[in-house]
Design a protein around this motif. Structure first.
Motif, mmCIF file in Angstrom:
data_model
loop_
_atom_site.group_PDB
_atom_site.id
_atom_site.type_symbol
_atom_site.label_atom_id
_atom_site.label_comp_id
_atom_site.label_asym_id
_atom_site.label_seq_id
_atom_site.Cartn_x
_atom_site.Cartn_y
_atom_site.Cartn_z
ATOM 1 N N GLY A 1 -6.346 3.680 5.131
ATOM 2 C CA GLY A 1 -5.562 3.009 4.088
ATOM 3 C C GLY A 1 -5.713 1.510 4.195
ATOM 4 N N SER A 2 -4.582 0.805 4.324
ATOM 5 C CA SER A 2 -4.636 -0.654 4.342
ATOM 6 C C SER A 2 -4.831 -1.217 5.749
ATOM 7 N N ASP B 1 -16.522 9.272 5.660
ATOM 8 C CA ASP B 1 -15.113 9.516 5.375
ATOM 9 C C ASP B 1 -14.531 10.397 6.470
ATOM 10 N N ALA B 2 -13.307 10.833 6.272
ATOM 11 C CA ALA B 2 -12.612 11.565 7.332
ATOM 12 C C ALA B 2 -13.270 12.907 7.623
ATOM 13 N N SER C 1 -2.260 8.350 9.480
ATOM 14 C CA SER C 1 -1.347 9.075 8.590
ATOM 15 C C SER C 1 -2.200 9.623 7.450
ATOM 16 N N PHE D 1 0.860 -1.183 0.000
ATOM 17 C CA PHE D 1 0.000 0.000 0.000
ATOM 18 C C PHE D 1 0.890 1.224 0.000
ATOM 19 N N ASP E 1 -12.169 5.134 5.032
ATOM 20 C CA ASP E 1 -11.372 5.472 3.851
ATOM 21 C C ASP E 1 -12.328 5.624 2.677
ATOM 22 N N PRO F 1 -9.152 7.709 10.763
ATOM 23 C CA PRO F 1 -10.043 8.264 9.722
ATOM 24 C C PRO F 1 -9.488 8.161 8.308
ATOM 25 N N PHE F 2 -8.175 7.927 8.162
ATOM 26 C CA PHE F 2 -7.558 7.720 6.833
ATOM 27 C C PHE F 2 -6.870 6.356 6.909
ATOM 28 N N SER G 1 -10.333 12.325 -3.049
ATOM 29 C CA SER G 1 -9.347 12.163 -1.986
ATOM 30 C C SER G 1 -8.881 13.523 -1.461
ATOM 31 N N VAL G 2 -8.668 13.616 -0.148
ATOM 32 C CA VAL G 2 -8.037 14.818 0.392
ATOM 33 C C VAL G 2 -6.632 14.843 -0.206
ATOM 34 N N TYR H 1 -3.483 7.659 -4.504
ATOM 35 C CA TYR H 1 -3.610 6.295 -3.999
ATOM 36 C C TYR H 1 -4.297 5.363 -4.978
ATOM 37 N N TYR I 1 1.940 3.142 6.823
ATOM 38 C CA TYR I 1 2.893 3.473 7.882
ATOM 39 C C TYR I 1 3.306 2.232 8.641
ATOM 40 N N THR J 1 -3.483 -0.606 8.911
ATOM 41 C CA THR J 1 -2.409 -0.882 9.881
ATOM 42 C C THR J 1 -2.889 -0.619 11.320
HETATM 43 C C1 LIG Z 1 -1.264 7.712 3.867
HETATM 44 S S1 LIG Z 1 -2.648 6.734 3.446
HETATM 45 C C2 LIG Z 1 -2.933 5.835 4.909
HETATM 46 C C3 LIG Z 1 -2.045 4.631 5.021
HETATM 47 C C4 LIG Z 1 -2.317 3.803 6.248
HETATM 48 N N1 LIG Z 1 -1.801 4.444 7.455
HETATM 49 C C5 LIG Z 1 -1.704 2.434 6.117
HETATM 50 O O1 LIG Z 1 -0.846 2.067 6.921
HETATM 51 O O2 LIG Z 1 -2.049 1.714 5.162
HETATM 52 C C6 LIG Z 1 -3.938 7.891 3.382
HETATM 53 C C7 LIG Z 1 -5.297 7.321 3.038
HETATM 54 O O3 LIG Z 1 -6.250 8.378 3.140
HETATM 55 C C8 LIG Z 1 -7.314 8.066 2.258
HETATM 56 N N2 LIG Z 1 -8.172 9.240 2.076
HETATM 57 C C9 LIG Z 1 -8.013 10.317 1.275
HETATM 58 N N3 LIG Z 1 -9.030 11.177 1.422
HETATM 59 C C10 LIG Z 1 -9.863 10.649 2.355
HETATM 60 C C11 LIG Z 1 -11.079 11.060 2.955
HETATM 61 N N4 LIG Z 1 -11.685 12.199 2.613
HETATM 62 N N5 LIG Z 1 -11.627 10.265 3.899
HETATM 63 C C12 LIG Z 1 -11.055 9.085 4.242
HETATM 64 N N6 LIG Z 1 -9.918 8.631 3.699
HETATM 65 C C13 LIG Z 1 -9.328 9.399 2.772
HETATM 66 C C14 LIG Z 1 -6.607 7.576 1.001
HETATM 67 O O4 LIG Z 1 -7.504 6.802 0.212
HETATM 68 C C15 LIG Z 1 -5.473 6.747 1.639
HETATM 69 O O5 LIG Z 1 -5.865 5.393 1.730
#
Ligand SMILES: C[S@@+](CC[C@H](N)C(=O)[O-])C[C@H]1O[C@@H](n2cnc3c(N)ncnc32)[C@H](O)[C@@H]1O
Length: 466
Positions: A84-85, A261-262, A278, A55, A103, A81-82, A317-318, A287, A59, A87
């Motif tokens: 990702g995969s 979402d976040a 993160s 991913f 996410d 709130p974000f 996506s933000v 992403y 992190y 973690t």
């Molecule tokens: C840096 S990654 C997170 C990685 C995660 N910590 C991991 O270990 O896999 C940021 C994530 O934020 C998500 N994202 C972006 N905008 C978002 C939103 N408005 N609400 C929720 N998630 C969002 C992206 O899809 C992405 O999966």
């Protein structure tokens, strides 16, 4: 102060030997604000189910593990709130009552579900045997499940395409539970990049004209990756049962993905003990685009049937490069730190949109957090041809408006990062990650006025995990 500090006095130049080397993050109380740590990653970053799927900007599990150990007990509620995969959710399963993740990326949700689902491992093993009985078989057909994808054989050799067709058909037609299907789809998805013609060193999905790849056999990789995933779910299963036996809590830990979402978290006011996350980096990672091949196959099962729907979702996506809502000016709280005329035009709407999105998110995060609860976030600095943007200072300013006050921040050097190639000043090489601890309080903790240093440390090629 300008947002793009052009390597002037405001940039603290730090040498490698100014880092304090540690094997694990020290206790919160013994960390000083502004500490720079050299975290040696001799410990495994892919135990449990963490290694089930690559991913972008995943992190290290050490970050949520540290935050949970410092700020939670077994009754706590944790949110990412974000996520990702997932973690944070995997780590939470070993130690707290409930963890929630959000996410906007459907593939991220699938991966997370596959990593946290409870399984009957005997069933997974017998289904694996059933599929592998056909090892080597192929099923004809050039089309990809997502509509509108031109030239599938640009991405896959005919042989691997046909082998993948066969595996995919079996996963979709064998009788199995929803969570078992999620397990196999995640394993299937995890092999796609490796067995395709696309470069597997960079995040971006492209077939290199210069670096010719000889993709390994799809069946072989599938078998290997399923085996690895089975090891992961076994490990998590035994850690989970040990944790529930050891804990006084009447209920086993739960991890759940929430809708929303976040910027819109379906939880009540003052209900959360810790947010650890993160967030996306400023316009540096697209992403969903990184998972183009995975979407070609899994998109329709995840509600993304076509290329056009896929492109539309990327804009939500933000930090999206091409956000659907365009703002001309940054949020007022950081108007002295971010000057639109100094942002290169190709980054402008992404950067400004990013800060607006994060501002809205902090408001929502503050609503759900209990008073005195912590919000721990990891953020890198984005370096462009014009300098370094103090993203961490901007984010703490935005958060403070909603009583999320900077309590302590420290940085660690990333030693294993998925990114291999520096992006020649477009978007940025992220050199150190900051762990920023915010506390929801009305009190003034007195930190906002001091900008954090921007360590100018370069990452050596040999230190990057491939
Ligand atoms: C840096 S990654 C997170 C990685 C995660 N910590 C991991 O270990 O896999 C940021 C994530 O934020 C998500 N994202 C972006 N905008 C978002 C939103 N408005 N609400 C929720 N998630 C969002 C992206 O899809 C992405 O999966």
């Amino acid at each position: 102060m300008s947002n793009l500090a052009e390597n002037t006095e405001s940039v603290a130049e730090l040498e490698q030997d100014q880092l304090s080397n540690v094997d694990t993050f020290p206790d919160f109380d013994s960390i000083n604000h502004g500490d720079l740590l050299g975290l040696s990653l001799s410990t495994n970053t892919t135990p449990l189910t963490h290694g089930m799927h690559r991913f972008a900007a995943k992190y290290i599990p050490q970050v949520p593990r540290w935050a949970i150990s410092q700020f939670c007990d077994e009754h706590s509620i944790v949110v990412d709130p974000f996520m990702g995969s997932g973690t944070t959710l995997v780590e939470s399963l070993q130690s707290v009552k409930s963890a929630y993740g959000l996410d906007i990326d459907p593939l991220a949700k699938l991966i997370t579900k596959a990593k946290i689902n409870p399984y009957n491992i005997d069933n997974i093993q017998s289904l694996t045997k059933k599929i592998l009985k056909y090892k080597g078989k192929r099923s004809e057909g050039d089309e990809l499940p997502m509509s509108g994808v031109e030239n599938p054989l640009h991405w896959f050799s005919r042989e691997n395409k046909e082998k993948l067709n066969f595996i995919f058909e079996k996963i979709n037609t064998f009788q199995m539970s929803q969570s078992e299907k999620e397990f196999f789809l995640c394993a299937f998805s995890s092999v796609l990049r490796w067995v395709s013609n696309a470069d597997d060193q960079s995040q971006k999905t492209y077939v290199s004209g210069t670096l010719k790849k000889s993709p390994p056999d799809a069946w072989e990789v599938f078998e290997r990756f399923v085996d690895r995933s089975i090891q992961g779910i076994k490990e998590l299963d035994s850690t989970r049962s040990q944790a529930s036996q050891a804990s006084q809590a009447s209920q086993a830990s739960q991890a759940k993905i929430l809708d929303g979402d976040a910027l819109s978290i379906p939880l009540s006011n003052n209900s959360v003990d810790l947010i650890v996350t993160s967030p996306p980096y400023v316009d540096s990672v697209d992403y969903m685009y990184n998972f183009m091949l995975e979407y070609f196959w899994l998109g329709p099962s995840l509600g993304v049937e076509s290329r056009s729907k896929f492109n539309e979702m990327r804009r939500q996506s933000v930090g999206s490069k091409n956000p659907s809502i365009k703002n001309e000016m940054p949020p007022a709280a950081i108007s002295t730190m971010v000057c639109p005329s100094e942002i290169p035009s190709y980054r402008k709407s992404a950067v400004i949109g990013y800060f607006h999105g994060m501002e809205e998110h902090f408001k929502e995060a503050s609503r759900v957090l209990k008073t005195n609860a912590r919000y721990v976030l990891v953020v890198g600095n984005s370096q462009s041809a014009n300098g370094i943007m103090p993203v961490h200072d901007c984010l703490t300013k935005l958060a403070a408006q909603f009583d999320l006050k900077l309590e302590k921040a420290f940085a660690y050097r990333i030693r294993r990062h998925y990114m291999k190639f520096p992006r020649k000043g477009r978007g940025g090489i992220i050199l150190m990650d900051w762990i920023i601890v915010l506390k929801k309080t009305k009190k003034n903790l007195g930190r906002e006025s001091q900008p954090l240093p921007i360590p100018n440390i370069r990452i050596g090629d040999h230190e990057v995990a491939h």
